[in-house]
Design an enzyme around this catalytic site. Sequence first.
Site, PDB file in Angstrom:
ATOM      1  N   LYS A  73       6.308   0.110   3.924  1.00  0.00           N
ATOM      2  CA  LYS A  73       7.401   0.834   4.565  1.00  0.00           C
ATOM      3  C   LYS A  73       8.395  -0.124   5.210  1.00  0.00           C
ATOM      4  O   LYS A  73       9.615   0.052   5.094  1.00  0.00           O
ATOM      5  CB  LYS A  73       6.813   1.806   5.591  1.00  0.00           C
ATOM      6  CG  LYS A  73       7.804   2.703   6.266  1.00  0.00           C
ATOM      7  CD  LYS A  73       7.176   3.901   6.937  1.00  0.00           C
ATOM      8  CE  LYS A  73       5.785   3.716   7.473  1.00  0.00           C
ATOM      9  NZ  LYS A  73       5.567   2.646   8.407  1.00  0.00           N
ATOM     10  N   THR A  75       8.865  -3.193   4.311  1.00  0.00           N
ATOM     11  CA  THR A  75       9.514  -3.878   3.189  1.00  0.00           C
ATOM     12  C   THR A  75      10.687  -3.048   2.666  1.00  0.00           C
ATOM     13  O   THR A  75      11.785  -3.576   2.424  1.00  0.00           O
ATOM     14  CB  THR A  75       8.495  -4.122   2.057  1.00  0.00           C
ATOM     15  OG1 THR A  75       7.419  -4.911   2.574  1.00  0.00           O
ATOM     16  CG2 THR A  75       9.126  -4.846   0.876  1.00  0.00           C
ATOM     17  N   ARG A  96      10.035  -2.352  14.647  1.00  0.00           N
ATOM     18  CA  ARG A  96       9.065  -2.607  15.708  1.00  0.00           C
ATOM     19  C   ARG A  96       8.574  -4.052  15.637  1.00  0.00           C
ATOM     20  O   ARG A  96       8.632  -4.689  14.591  1.00  0.00           O
ATOM     21  CB  ARG A  96       7.858  -1.680  15.549  1.00  0.00           C
ATOM     22  CG  ARG A  96       8.186  -0.214  15.746  1.00  0.00           C
ATOM     23  CD  ARG A  96       6.994   0.664  15.405  1.00  0.00           C
ATOM     24  NE  ARG A  96       6.599   0.495  14.014  1.00  0.00           N
ATOM     25  CZ  ARG A  96       5.384   0.741  13.542  1.00  0.00           C
ATOM     26  NH1 ARG A  96       4.431   1.131  14.361  1.00  0.00           N
ATOM     27  NH2 ARG A  96       5.117   0.579  12.268  1.00  0.00           N
ATOM     28  N   LYS A 107      -4.340  -5.664   8.235  1.00  0.00           N
ATOM     29  CA  LYS A 107      -3.076  -5.622   7.506  1.00  0.00           C
ATOM     30  C   LYS A 107      -2.396  -6.977   7.343  1.00  0.00           C
ATOM     31  O   LYS A 107      -1.573  -7.155   6.454  1.00  0.00           O
ATOM     32  CB  LYS A 107      -2.105  -4.670   8.210  1.00  0.00           C
ATOM     33  CG  LYS A 107      -2.488  -3.201   8.062  1.00  0.00           C
ATOM     34  CD  LYS A 107      -1.534  -2.297   8.812  1.00  0.00           C
ATOM     35  CE  LYS A 107      -0.170  -2.290   8.140  1.00  0.00           C
ATOM     36  NZ  LYS A 107       0.744  -1.316   8.786  1.00  0.00           N
ATOM     37  N   ALA A 275       1.666   4.199  15.973  1.00  0.00           N
ATOM     38  CA  ALA A 275       1.993   5.607  15.766  1.00  0.00           C
ATOM     39  C   ALA A 275       0.761   6.499  15.779  1.00  0.00           C
ATOM     40  O   ALA A 275       0.882   7.704  15.969  1.00  0.00           O
ATOM     41  CB  ALA A 275       2.740   5.786  14.446  1.00  0.00           C
ATOM     42  N   PHE A 303       3.290   4.374  10.197  1.00  0.00           N
ATOM     43  CA  PHE A 303       2.352   5.119   9.355  1.00  0.00           C
ATOM     44  C   PHE A 303       3.062   6.240   8.584  1.00  0.00           C
ATOM     45  O   PHE A 303       4.216   6.107   8.222  1.00  0.00           O
ATOM     46  CB  PHE A 303       1.169   5.636  10.178  1.00  0.00           C
ATOM     47  CG  PHE A 303       0.316   4.540  10.751  1.00  0.00           C
ATOM     48  CD1 PHE A 303      -0.198   3.540   9.933  1.00  0.00           C
ATOM     49  CD2 PHE A 303       0.034   4.480  12.107  1.00  0.00           C
ATOM     50  CE1 PHE A 303      -0.982   2.510  10.451  1.00  0.00           C
ATOM     51  CE2 PHE A 303      -0.753   3.466  12.634  1.00  0.00           C
ATOM     52  CZ  PHE A 303      -1.257   2.483  11.802  1.00  0.00           C
ATOM     53  N   PHE A 384       4.818  -1.435  -7.356  1.00  0.00           N
ATOM     54  CA  PHE A 384       3.828  -2.508  -7.390  1.00  0.00           C
ATOM     55  C   PHE A 384       3.715  -3.016  -8.827  1.00  0.00           C
ATOM     56  O   PHE A 384       3.985  -2.272  -9.780  1.00  0.00           O
ATOM     57  CB  PHE A 384       2.454  -1.983  -6.915  1.00  0.00           C
ATOM     58  CG  PHE A 384       2.280  -2.002  -5.423  1.00  0.00           C
ATOM     59  CD1 PHE A 384       1.301  -2.791  -4.837  1.00  0.00           C
ATOM     60  CD2 PHE A 384       3.099  -1.246  -4.588  1.00  0.00           C
ATOM     61  CE1 PHE A 384       1.130  -2.819  -3.451  1.00  0.00           C
ATOM     62  CE2 PHE A 384       2.937  -1.263  -3.210  1.00  0.00           C
ATOM     63  CZ  PHE A 384       1.951  -2.053  -2.646  1.00  0.00           C
ATOM     64  N   TRP A 412      10.657  -5.625  -3.021  1.00  0.00           N
ATOM     65  CA  TRP A 412       9.617  -6.635  -2.821  1.00  0.00           C
ATOM     66  C   TRP A 412       9.838  -7.821  -3.766  1.00  0.00           C
ATOM     67  O   TRP A 412       9.732  -8.978  -3.360  1.00  0.00           O
ATOM     68  CB  TRP A 412       8.234  -6.022  -3.051  1.00  0.00           C
ATOM     69  CG  TRP A 412       7.100  -6.987  -2.862  1.00  0.00           C
ATOM     70  CD1 TRP A 412       6.507  -7.350  -1.686  1.00  0.00           C
ATOM     71  CD2 TRP A 412       6.418  -7.729  -3.888  1.00  0.00           C
ATOM     72  NE1 TRP A 412       5.502  -8.267  -1.909  1.00  0.00           N
ATOM     73  CE2 TRP A 412       5.430  -8.515  -3.254  1.00  0.00           C
ATOM     74  CE3 TRP A 412       6.544  -7.796  -5.283  1.00  0.00           C
ATOM     75  CZ2 TRP A 412       4.571  -9.358  -3.964  1.00  0.00           C
ATOM     76  CZ3 TRP A 412       5.695  -8.625  -5.985  1.00  0.00           C
ATOM     77  CH2 TRP A 412       4.715  -9.405  -5.336  1.00  0.00           C
TER      78      TRP A 412
END
Length: 558
Positions: A73, A75, A96, A107, A275, A303, A384, A412
């Site tokens: 998200k 990215t 954030r 992560k 979140a 999230f 992806f 990405w």
Amino acid sequence: MGYKSDIEIAQENKMLPIKDIAIKVGLQEDNIEYYGKYKAKVDYNILKQKKDETNGKLILVTAINPTPAGEGKTTVTVGLGDALSKLNKNVLIALREPSLGPVFGIKGGAAGGGYAQVVPMEDINLHFTGDMHAIGAANNLLAAMLDNHIQQGNALDIDVKNITWKRCVDMNDRQLRNVIDGLGGKMQGVPREDGFDITVASEIMAILCLATDITDLKDRIKSIIVGYNRNGDPVTAGDLNAQGAMTALLKDALKPNLVQTLEHTPAFVHGGPFANIAHGCNSVMATKMALKFGDYVVTEAGFGADLGAEKFLDIKCRAAGLKPSAVVIVATVRALKSHGGVAKEDLGEENLEALKNGLPNLYKHIENISNVYKLPCVVAINRFPTDTEAELKLVENKCKEYGVNVSLCEVWGKGGEGGIALANEVLHLCEQDNDFTFSYYDEFSLEEKINAVATRIYGADGVDFTPTAKKELNKLEELGFGSYPVCLAKTQYSLSDNQKLLGRPTGFRITVKKVKVSAGAKFVVCLTGDIMTMPGLPKVPSAEKIDVDENGVISGLF
């Protein structure tokens, strides 16, 4: 084909001096404080000077319920900002700050990925400008003053068995969830049960992110309830005379941080509440500042849309008077297949049937944004390398059947260039009128607000309250907190409060186990499921892969 890691891409990038980025934004030398060559803090007083100027358009990036590794998200948020910049739009990004907990936990870094990152990546993911440390210090100063007051005679008659304020540390450390402190004899404090939250779950973080200026910050801190006296009345930080010193610790942390993307798009990175256990958005200060300088502001909420977007819209927008112009819902083929029942190790294999079975999770988030909040939205498929053309086509066709446009997002691998199609769609949505509304009204009781979020946003049949939660709700209504919005703390992995119920579960109820007021943040926190305010590290934490060479170059951060 081998891919460079995020940190390798970031370290190869040629950053511009932050002074040049500030000039690009329209900031004067007097408005900024340098933190080295590539970071700066911005004086919040500039908001007073620009209060009568028109705001830009606010674009919210949210997502479906994520898998444990996250779905990119941030990215997409960064890439969309770069794409709008490529289209010659005056754009700023508002993100954030990462917490050290996830950085060293599951992560890894949280500054975007691939060719859509904010930099300096290592600084942002680690100590940055010290905001997290300042928040932790202010939180723990209040804890120290509270326990000192009890030790020195307890003039406020604080009930040591009814203290709600915890200490905090910005680390995943399950060992600290429940502790007994004050041991060692009469001069070492009063023994009592205590515990730690992760810093991003501290009410101080929420307050910093919702404060509109330093006076508001101090007033909110003064209102923090630290516990109750033996008559059951709340005891506040103001009663302990802690607000002045705490605000002094936070005066610089309140200033938004200015950095840049790999493509030199300006970005404010400021504040970082989780979140799932807090309200999940960057600071009001940074968002409002970005809206005064940019024609378009791209921001994210943590999230899935059931958590971050709900709280962004129902808490942050309500408190700050913000109105989004468009919403981007990020989805990945991998996550949709996961919601369709595919095991993690098999997500790289084409599976159209599972993909089809997972799509209802996306549909629910689309319905919430479009029908509940009445905002225009687009689905961004964050591509992806393992995604097949058949899978991508299936998602696109099914979403169009559902009445929402889809844009393939390849930021990405391609940076801003890979987000041009998404940017054009977002620009189109920004020109549409919308009837933005909240999921519940201020006049609702706390119980009605919780029910509204659970039934309208999660799709639950209703809410069950434990006797403890019911008692706490009644007490908060009596104390005058019934007008506050609610902040439901639940798992990010499911629309329900059971992380194993993937897809779009039906026939479930939400159980609220505990309720507490964040009187300074001005919302009521409701704990559901097995949610923890202090996460733990996984069996193999990301920290094991991080290293530094003889030249001080960090590797393995992500």
